[in-house]
Design an enzyme around this catalytic site. Structure first.
Site, PDB file in Angstrom:
ATOM      1  N   ASP A 177      35.452  39.147  40.896  1.00 23.57           N
ATOM      2  CA  ASP A 177      34.072  38.737  41.085  1.00 23.57           C
ATOM      3  C   ASP A 177      33.211  39.900  41.542  1.00 23.57           C
ATOM      4  O   ASP A 177      33.590  41.071  41.367  1.00 23.57           O
ATOM      5  CB  ASP A 177      34.010  37.557  42.071  1.00 23.57           C
ATOM      6  CG  ASP A 177      32.908  36.577  41.716  1.00 23.57           C
ATOM      7  OD1 ASP A 177      31.733  36.913  41.951  1.00 23.57           O
ATOM      8  OD2 ASP A 177      33.203  35.477  41.214  1.00 23.57           O
ATOM      9  N   SER A 221      30.294  28.662  37.682  1.00 20.87           N
ATOM     10  CA  SER A 221      30.938  29.565  38.632  1.00 20.87           C
ATOM     11  C   SER A 221      31.827  28.809  39.600  1.00 20.87           C
ATOM     12  O   SER A 221      32.787  29.375  40.128  1.00 20.87           O
ATOM     13  CB  SER A 221      29.878  30.317  39.452  1.00 20.87           C
ATOM     14  OG  SER A 221      29.359  31.405  38.762  1.00 20.87           O
ATOM     15  N   HIS A 268      28.582  36.132  45.786  1.00 22.03           N
ATOM     16  CA  HIS A 268      29.016  35.185  44.753  1.00 22.03           C
ATOM     17  C   HIS A 268      30.519  34.943  44.838  1.00 22.03           C
ATOM     18  O   HIS A 268      30.992  33.803  44.769  1.00 22.03           O
ATOM     19  CB  HIS A 268      28.637  35.736  43.382  1.00 22.03           C
ATOM     20  CG  HIS A 268      28.917  34.808  42.238  1.00 22.03           C
ATOM     21  ND1 HIS A 268      30.076  34.853  41.504  1.00 22.03           N
ATOM     22  CD2 HIS A 268      28.183  33.810  41.701  1.00 22.03           C
ATOM     23  CE1 HIS A 268      30.044  33.934  40.558  1.00 22.03           C
ATOM     24  NE2 HIS A 268      28.907  33.281  40.656  1.00 22.03           N
TER      25      HIS A 268
END
Length: 533
Positions: free
Chosen positions: A177, A395, A217
């Site tokens: 990520d 996601s 994220h």
């Protein structure tokens, strides 16, 4: 006239001296056999064990790139090496078009491929006007500050696995990520840190070991699997172990991120990782000349997708988000979601309807994509400060699924990655009629254990394990329930009241065979069969 001539010179200089991204591929690995003869020099014992358990033979892709090749490219005029891939026997480089092309004169170079397809002599010039600037490094939309994570687990009937103590223990998940700030400090990750479930990581973008940095994220992605805050957030694989790899630089979108990803996947393989989960995807880049086309989404063109497929061939399960482009002019999945063996996960709402933003299939060559679906709208996550929030995006449907896969594989440790993948698809609610919005549908992880499950708008009921040896459990929403067990001759052999807090019934005294049960609780009436082993 002089002005026009100067302008012409500037244009020529720009073409000649602009830095281009490219991959240089090598013809062979002359020292591969020495590594194959001594596999611990390139792979960990756990990596070799994974291959042995799945009858996967070593081959030349496991051996490192020939060091002398790397050194000669490094010393070539105007060339910068950005990443390397032993699987694809290639380097990601940057340099002027002329300097990159000069590498072809090296005897060990097989080919050079520019990220800008118009510079490849075998490619036709194509227009990318139809491709909007998008980023499948999926952004989140924070709605409000608190929520319960139960729905994202129960939608997959994953609580059944948890109730059987299948919580990911013994499985290792690599998260690829954009960054993981707060994982080492925020309360929802305290259990992971205290129990040493974060095994390590690496920042491939900045080439250092500080992976608790970058965009948060990755932190939010990890929280859906490994996060734990009582009565607020329970991840789908709270007892799994994790490696955290940064492969995405959030402010920009460039082709080298695909190469970082493949390099990280190779590292994950060498460390013995079981599952790779990635909520990243690539379609359009900042430089439109580098952008992919839909025709590239065939599972065999994109560098990252080829790497993902090789990862699967090594016995790893690769899980990828479908993307958030369902409402865009180009709504299709990106890479590596297009890879054949990748489990591509789309997003649904709490009512199990497709999230409007979830990217669609098929792959360009006509395969069903996405493969499966999980909660992607208002998924419960933790941010870097430890605040429990909800966010939208595939996601989050992706790691929610990846965590449940770890639990399933823990329950069936002798299964291969191919068998686990097929079990997941076969348990899904659209398996017999898949389409390119929902794929094969929403998996039922309880069904993989032979658990009888019923769900209505007002109740959730299940019986597990079944077959059973000693104790059968009932999942229900009322405070109390009445259970009766009957023999095949209709004789009542057990009658007992159970509570939601202690929903277990011992049938140890019964002989092996087939029995029937009745269940009564607040107007909910269920009947079924139980097999006593």
């Amino acid at each position: 006239m002089k002005f026009n001539f100067l302008l012409f010179l500037l244009l020529i200089s720009s073409v000649m001296f602009s830095q281009e991204d490219a991959w240089v591929y090598f013809k062979s690995k002359p020292n591969a056999q020495s590594y194959l003869d001594n596999p611990l020099n390139m792979l960990s014992a756990r990596s070799l064990e994974r291959r042995t358990n799945q009858s996967i033979a070593l081959n030349s892709t496991d051996a490192p790139i020939e060091a002398s090749y790397i050194n000669q490219v490094k010393l070539s005029s105007g060339i910068t090496i950005k990443a390397k891939s032993k699987w694809l026997n290639a380097l990601h480089i940057q340099g002027t078009q002329g300097n990159v092309l000069a590498l072809k004169s090296l005897s060990f170079v097989d080919k050079v491929v520019f990220a800008d397809r118009t510079l490849n002599t075998t490619s036709k010039k194509v227009s990318t006007d139809q491709v909007n600037k998008t980023s499948d490094k999926l952004k989140t939309t924070i709605d409000y500050a608190y929520g319960s994570s139960g729905s994202q687990i129960q939608m997959l009937n994953g609580q059944i696995l948890h109730q059987q103590n299948k919580t990911g223990s013994g499985k290792i998940i690599a998260v690829l990520d954009a960054g993981f700030p707060g994982v080492n400090t925020a309360q929802p990750f305290k259990k992971l840190v205290d129990n040493h479930q974060i095994l390590g990581g690496y920042d491939f973008v900045n080439r250092n070991e500080n992976f608790y940095t970058g965009d948060d994220h990755g932190t939010m992605v990890l929280s859906t699997m490994g996060g734990y805050k009582e009565n607020a957030l329970v991840g789908t694989a709270p007892d799994a172990s994790y490696y955290l790899f940064i492969t995405e630089y959030d402010p920009t979108e460039t082709p080298v991120e695909e190469s970082y990803w493949v390099e990280a996947a190779e590292k994950a393989d060498s460390l013995g990782v079981d599952i790779i989960t990635t909520s990243l995807g690539y379609f359009a880049f900042d430089n439109p000349n580098y952008s992919h086309l839909y025709s590239d989404m065939n599972g065999s063109t994109n560098f990252i997708s080829r790497g993902a497929e090789i990862a699967f061939s090594k016995g790893i399960i690769v899980v990828a988000s479908a993307g958030n482009e369902g409402n865009k002019a180009e709504p299709h999945i990106g890479a590596p979601a297009d890879a054949v063996s990748v489990i591509t996960v789309g997003g649904v709402t709490a009512s199990k309807t497709k999230s409007s933003f979830s990217s669609i299939g098929p792959s360009y060559d006509g395969r069903i994509k996405p493969d499966v679906m999980a909660l992607g709208s208002s998924a419960v996550i933790s941010d870097a400060l430890g605040t429990i929030r909800v966010a939208d995006g595939t996601s989050f449907s992706c790691p929610i699924m990846a965590g449940m896969i770890a639990c399933l594989w823990q329950a069936f440790p002798s299964k291969t990655n191919k068998e686990i993948r097929q079990m997941i698809l076969a348990s899904s609610d659209r398996y017999n009629s898949p389409n390119n919005s929902y794929g094969y549908g929403i998996p039922n992880f309880g069904a993989t254990l032979g658990v009888e499950t019923f769900e209505t708008s007002s109740s959730l009921f299940s019986v597990f394990p079944n077959p059973v040896q000693t104790t059968v459990s009932f999942l229900f929403q009322s405070d109390t329930a009445s259970i009766s067990i009957y023999s095949v001759l209709g004789q009542k052999v057990i009658e007992k009241q159970i509570t939601n807090q202690n929903p277990n019934l011992s049938i140890e005294m019964l002989k092996s065979g087939l029995y029937f049960y009745t269940f009564e609780a607040d107007g909910l009436h269920k009947t079924g069969k139980i097999i006593k082993q």
